[in-house]
Design a protein around this motif. Structure first.
Motif: not given
Length: 286
Positions: A170-187
């Motif tokens: 929905s928002h790309g780089n919101c807090l969840e988009g940057l700091a949730a577990g899947p974002a960490i794994g993806d990055r």
């Protein structure tokens, strides 16, 4: 007796307690589709009749009692549950008072009454795991209005060393988009629990979480900020978050001692269920 349903995106935890809120029975049910999951929920409460039930659900949900869709799970990415009349289906089967809020609001209430914020009137609970979500209690009451808080989707400034674009649909780089577990794994190419404790990435993670709680502090001025969720089992994050919080707040407003202000949840995985039982008790005693 009181009943609790912590309805998470991965699993439902159902519990019953005695009148002193001692848990007597607790089960975990996979979150699949309503016809399957709710069949097991109903089977549990058919065996354990209760006087009131507290439900803390994944969201978004409709908590506005004046709304035609009060009690529904609404615009959830879990498509099988979209527009599901959760409270309505429960009330068809059980003629008891039902408290209804988000899973993170329930956890915040549990931590206020029985956990890390005992003796306080306010707290914010933030979970970082599969997603990022937050709930709050202000003056002893759940933080709710027309809707409920969606603290995981606030917009944050990008860390100067982070080129990740974010993965929130929905928002790309919101807090969840940057700091949730899947974002960490993806990055990072590996899950959070597989990163070394001294990996430089943790300072970036701490920057985002600290930035979020600077915002919550400036808006809500809670007496305690409590972190839960799988990512927060990385205990090395806490000193990094406190350090980044201090730097970003820059002494603009007074806050409690950071060791006592920014803390892990005391109830751990029981925060949500405990909050649901407390809300069931409160609903019965209205």
């Amino acid at each position: 007796m009181y009943g609790a349903i912590e309805a998470g995106g991965t699993k439902f935890v159902c519990a019953v307690s005695d009148d002193s809120l001692n848990i007597l029975e607790c089960v975990s049910i996979p979150t699949t589709k309503p016809s399957e999951t709710m069949k097991e929920v109903f089977a549990f409460f058919d065996k354990h009749p209760v006087d009131a039930i507290g439900i803390g659900s994944f969201g978004p949900i409709d908590i506005n009692k004046n709304s035609k869709t009060y009690g529904y799970v609404t615009n959830t990415p879990k498509l099988a549950w979209k527009d599901y009349n959760f409270v309505g289906e429960m009330k068809k089967r059980y003629q008891v008072p039902i408290a209804w809020t988000t899973d993170v609001n329930a956890a915040a209430y549990g931590e206020l009454r029985k956990g890390a914020a005992v003796g306080k009137d306010s707290c914010v609970y933030l979970t970082a795991g599969t997603g990022v979500g937050g709930g709050g209690v202000v003056n002893g009451q759940l933080l709710e209005g027309f809707g409920h808080p969606e603290m995981g989707h606030i917009l944050v400034r990008q860390h100067p060393e982070d080129t990740y674009k974010g993965n929130c649909p929905s928002h790309g780089n919101c807090l969840e988009g940057l700091a949730a577990g899947p974002a960490i794994g993806d990055r990072m190419g590996k899950r959070a629990q597989h990163l070394a404790e001294d990996d430089p990435y943790w300072k970036i993670q701490a920057f985002y979480l600290a930035q979020a709680i600077v915002n919550y502090t400036l808006i809500l001025s809670p007496e305690k900020i409590i972190f839960g969720g799988g990512v927060m089992k990385q205990k090395q994050l806490f000193p990094l978050i406190r350090e980044s919080f201090k730097e970003q707040m820059n002494d603009y407003v007074p806050v409690p001692d950071l060791e006592d202000y920014i803390v892990p949840c005391a109830l751990e995985d029981k925060a949500g269920v405990t909050g649901c039982l407390l809300l069931a008790e409160k609903e019965l005693n209205k």
